[in-house]
Write a protein that holds these residues in place. Sequence first.
Motif, PDB file in Angstrom:
ATOM      1  N   UNK A 356       0.843  -1.199   0.000  1.00 36.02           N
ATOM      2  CA  UNK A 356       0.000   0.000   0.000  1.00 36.02           C
ATOM      3  C   UNK A 356       0.880   1.252   0.000  1.00 36.02           C
ATOM      4  N   UNK A 357       0.468   2.267  -0.758  1.00 39.67           N
ATOM      5  CA  UNK A 357       1.233   3.507  -0.891  1.00 39.67           C
ATOM      6  C   UNK A 357       0.452   4.660  -0.281  1.00 39.67           C
ATOM      7  N   UNK A 358       1.158   5.506   0.493  1.00 45.96           N
ATOM      8  CA  UNK A 358       0.546   6.667   1.117  1.00 45.96           C
ATOM      9  C   UNK A 358       1.461   7.876   1.046  1.00 45.96           C
ATOM     10  N   UNK A 359       0.992   8.979   1.617  1.00 46.66           N
ATOM     11  CA  UNK A 359       1.766  10.218   1.660  1.00 46.66           C
ATOM     12  C   UNK A 359       1.921  10.669   3.112  1.00 46.66           C
ATOM     13  N   UNK A 360       3.124  11.063   3.484  1.00 50.09           N
ATOM     14  CA  UNK A 360       3.358  11.608   4.819  1.00 50.09           C
ATOM     15  C   UNK A 360       2.705  12.982   4.907  1.00 50.09           C
ATOM     16  N   UNK A 361       1.891  13.192   5.944  1.00 48.99           N
ATOM     17  CA  UNK A 361       1.209  14.481   6.111  1.00 48.99           C
ATOM     18  C   UNK A 361       1.727  15.270   7.304  1.00 48.99           C
ATOM     19  N   UNK A 362       2.212  14.571   8.340  1.00 43.04           N
ATOM     20  CA  UNK A 362       2.712  15.257   9.530  1.00 43.04           C
ATOM     21  C   UNK A 362       3.913  14.498  10.084  1.00 43.04           C
ATOM     22  N   UNK A 363       4.837  15.230  10.699  1.00 45.07           N
ATOM     23  CA  UNK A 363       5.946  14.594  11.406  1.00 45.07           C
ATOM     24  C   UNK A 363       6.156  15.281  12.749  1.00 45.07           C
ATOM     25  N   UNK A 364       6.631  14.529  13.725  1.00 45.90           N
ATOM     26  CA  UNK A 364       7.023  15.045  15.037  1.00 45.90           C
ATOM     27  C   UNK A 364       8.487  14.666  15.241  1.00 45.90           C
ATOM     28  N   UNK A 365       9.415  15.560  14.868  1.00 45.37           N
ATOM     29  CA  UNK A 365      10.840  15.200  14.901  1.00 45.37           C
ATOM     30  C   UNK A 365      11.335  14.758  16.269  1.00 45.37           C
ATOM     31  N   UNK A 366      10.906  15.438  17.328  1.00 46.98           N
ATOM     32  CA  UNK A 366      11.411  15.108  18.663  1.00 46.98           C
ATOM     33  C   UNK A 366      10.959  13.722  19.106  1.00 46.98           C
ATOM     34  N   UNK A 367       9.734  13.369  18.799  1.00 48.66           N
ATOM     35  CA  UNK A 367       9.214  12.052  19.193  1.00 48.66           C
ATOM     36  C   UNK A 367       9.548  10.977  18.171  1.00 48.66           C
ATOM     37  N   UNK A 368      10.010  11.385  16.994  1.00 46.34           N
ATOM     38  CA  UNK A 368      10.285  10.402  15.944  1.00 46.34           C
ATOM     39  C   UNK A 368       9.021   9.751  15.419  1.00 46.34           C
ATOM     40  N   UNK A 369       7.940  10.514  15.315  1.00 48.88           N
ATOM     41  CA  UNK A 369       6.652   9.985  14.882  1.00 48.88           C
ATOM     42  C   UNK A 369       6.192  10.692  13.619  1.00 48.88           C
ATOM     43  N   UNK A 370       5.286  10.053  12.891  1.00 47.65           N
ATOM     44  CA  UNK A 370       4.713  10.679  11.711  1.00 47.65           C
ATOM     45  C   UNK A 370       3.302  10.168  11.484  1.00 47.65           C
ATOM     46  N   UNK A 371       2.576  10.890  10.620  1.00 55.02           N
ATOM     47  CA  UNK A 371       1.254  10.466  10.165  1.00 55.02           C
ATOM     48  C   UNK A 371       1.307  10.351   8.652  1.00 55.02           C
ATOM     49  N   UNK A 372       0.851   9.215   8.126  1.00 56.20           N
ATOM     50  CA  UNK A 372       0.789   8.992   6.683  1.00 56.20           C
ATOM     51  C   UNK A 372      -0.651   8.695   6.294  1.00 56.20           C
ATOM     52  N   UNK A 373      -1.059   9.214   5.145  1.00 51.89           N
ATOM     53  CA  UNK A 373      -2.436   9.031   4.689  1.00 51.89           C
ATOM     54  C   UNK A 373      -2.488   7.937   3.620  1.00 51.89           C
ATOM     55  N   UNK A 374      -3.259   6.890   3.913  1.00 55.53           N
ATOM     56  CA  UNK A 374      -3.464   5.779   2.994  1.00 55.53           C
ATOM     57  C   UNK A 374      -4.946   5.696   2.647  1.00 55.53           C
ATOM     58  N   UNK A 375      -5.268   5.809   1.357  1.00 54.28           N
ATOM     59  CA  UNK A 375      -6.653   5.659   0.911  1.00 54.28           C
ATOM     60  C   UNK A 375      -7.598   6.539   1.735  1.00 54.28           C
ATOM     61  N   UNK A 376      -7.158   7.779   2.008  1.00 52.95           N
ATOM     62  CA  UNK A 376      -7.992   8.725   2.730  1.00 52.95           C
ATOM     63  C   UNK A 376      -7.972   8.590   4.235  1.00 52.95           C
ATOM     64  N   UNK A 377      -7.181   7.641   4.779  1.00 56.85           N
ATOM     65  CA  UNK A 377      -7.119   7.450   6.228  1.00 56.85           C
ATOM     66  C   UNK A 377      -5.746   7.872   6.740  1.00 56.85           C
ATOM     67  N   UNK A 378      -5.725   8.736   7.748  1.00 55.30           N
ATOM     68  CA  UNK A 378      -4.477   9.139   8.375  1.00 55.30           C
ATOM     69  C   UNK A 378      -4.063   8.132   9.439  1.00 55.30           C
ATOM     70  N   UNK A 379      -2.862   7.549   9.307  1.00 58.94           N
ATOM     71  CA  UNK A 379      -2.381   6.529  10.237  1.00 58.94           C
ATOM     72  C   UNK A 379      -1.121   7.010  10.928  1.00 58.94           C
ATOM     73  N   UNK A 380      -1.091   6.885  12.254  1.00 59.73           N
ATOM     74  CA  UNK A 380       0.058   7.340  13.037  1.00 59.73           C
ATOM     75  C   UNK A 380       1.082   6.225  13.182  1.00 59.73           C
ATOM     76  N   UNK A 381       2.362   6.582  13.037  1.00 58.25           N
ATOM     77  CA  UNK A 381       3.475   5.646  13.186  1.00 58.25           C
ATOM     78  C   UNK A 381       4.447   6.175  14.233  1.00 58.25           C
TER      79      UNK A 381
END
Length: 483
Positions: A356-381
């Motif tokens: 599955x392919x998505x786009x990164x929409x948000x990042x939190x550099x200090x926490x080392x976290x990001x949100x990527x959007x897949x098929x219209x759903x934002x998923x936190x990593x």
Amino acid sequence: MIRAALDLEVADGPVVADTVAETPCVFLGGLHRAERAIAGRLAVMARGPCPWSRIDPDRALPWVERKTGLALARDQADAVRMPLSSKISVITGGPGVGKTTFVNAILRILSAKGVDILLCAPTGRAARRMAEATGLEAKTIHRLLEVDPRTGGFKRDRGRPLSCGLLEVDETSMVDVRLMRALVAAVPDDAALLVVGDVDQLPSVGPGQMLADIIASGTVPVARLTEVFRQAASSRIVTVAHGINRGAIPDLSTPRGDSDFYFVPAGDPETAVARTLELVKTRIPRRFGFDAVRDIQILCPMNRGGGGARALSVELQAALNPAGERKVERFAWTYAPGDKVMQIENDYEKMVYNGDIGLVTEVEPEAGELVARFEGRGLAYGLGELDALVPADAATVHKNQGSEYPAVVIPVLTQHDAMLKRNLLYTGVTRGERLVVLVGQQKAVAIALRNASGRRRWSKPDEWLAGAMDGAEAVVAGCASCP
């Protein structure tokens, strides 16, 4: 020592000794049981009556032509007749041969008869295309079977089957043994199964070659659509793809006027990388209006090497979306808002799957976290979950089976010779909807076309299915305890 160890494994059951076309082989036990269970299940399903009353094709075909406004070609009309009277049937064919028209005709006829229809495909992209083409809801196989995030198993099975009169499976060449085992187990005994796919594409990433084996068994009605329609024949993508499938070297000269297929020569990997970057960043967006990140996909024969997916992803990421201060780094990868990423393992909690392919929409550099959007759903990593993502401006052809993109660029170099196969090049070219560009060496294209056989897959469902049609009950009884 090896033989002694293998004999112990066979005696204990983790592996099973058997034959494939009279050649002695050893199978992983789970795959051996799964392949036998698939054959037994399909044999039992095929023996039952259709779940709808008799349909007269001589009346149904003119009716569906009036309803859809389409005139079915002769091979399409013959293909439509087959599933109307078959419990299990297969439709296969390449691009431009009208598989979508065929499927829509079947679905319209059966819907008018009140048949409950379910549609599924292996990937989210393929399911979405299926829904757009038919106007009906389509799900990924994992969603349809209601995957259990805790175990990775499925809630739909023999004890809790699907509710349908017809199940259509699209892009079946991508479905591996384990997923097919789970799918056929969940189909009701009285339901019909329509299997659709292009048997000439690459087989599944996972073990097996289910579509090819079902066809090779000779026990299931198969419609092969071969006629390329006039509108599709005007596309060089379609004509080149069919030529590749026959082993014909395409015309790689610069076309006169506009075209949807081009070859850009590059004598070495360094030149190929530079020209690929120029194409994606500047030339294709300027001439065709495609978005460099969202519309254009680089498809590579392999991951390794200067013209491979890993190196090209790094180069493309820096060229298309250079990271600023807001970024997350994990091992050798950098992630920033706007980056294209690919999921490389199944995550049943997030309901996102390998490829599955998505786009990164948000990042939190200090926490080392990001949100990527897949098929219209934002998923936190979280930081510990980033191993499941890789940059995806470039990816392998294998990882993109079942996906289509407005524009595709394919590096084809002799350094990829270990992976250059006719079905790989064919699969890559058929991923492009409106534009395909090959970058590399004519010699590499010729190598791929000459290598028609590829690496053999040792599987046995075709043999078991042929035998099961003569003794379905015996096969199923032998697999009653299959997991």
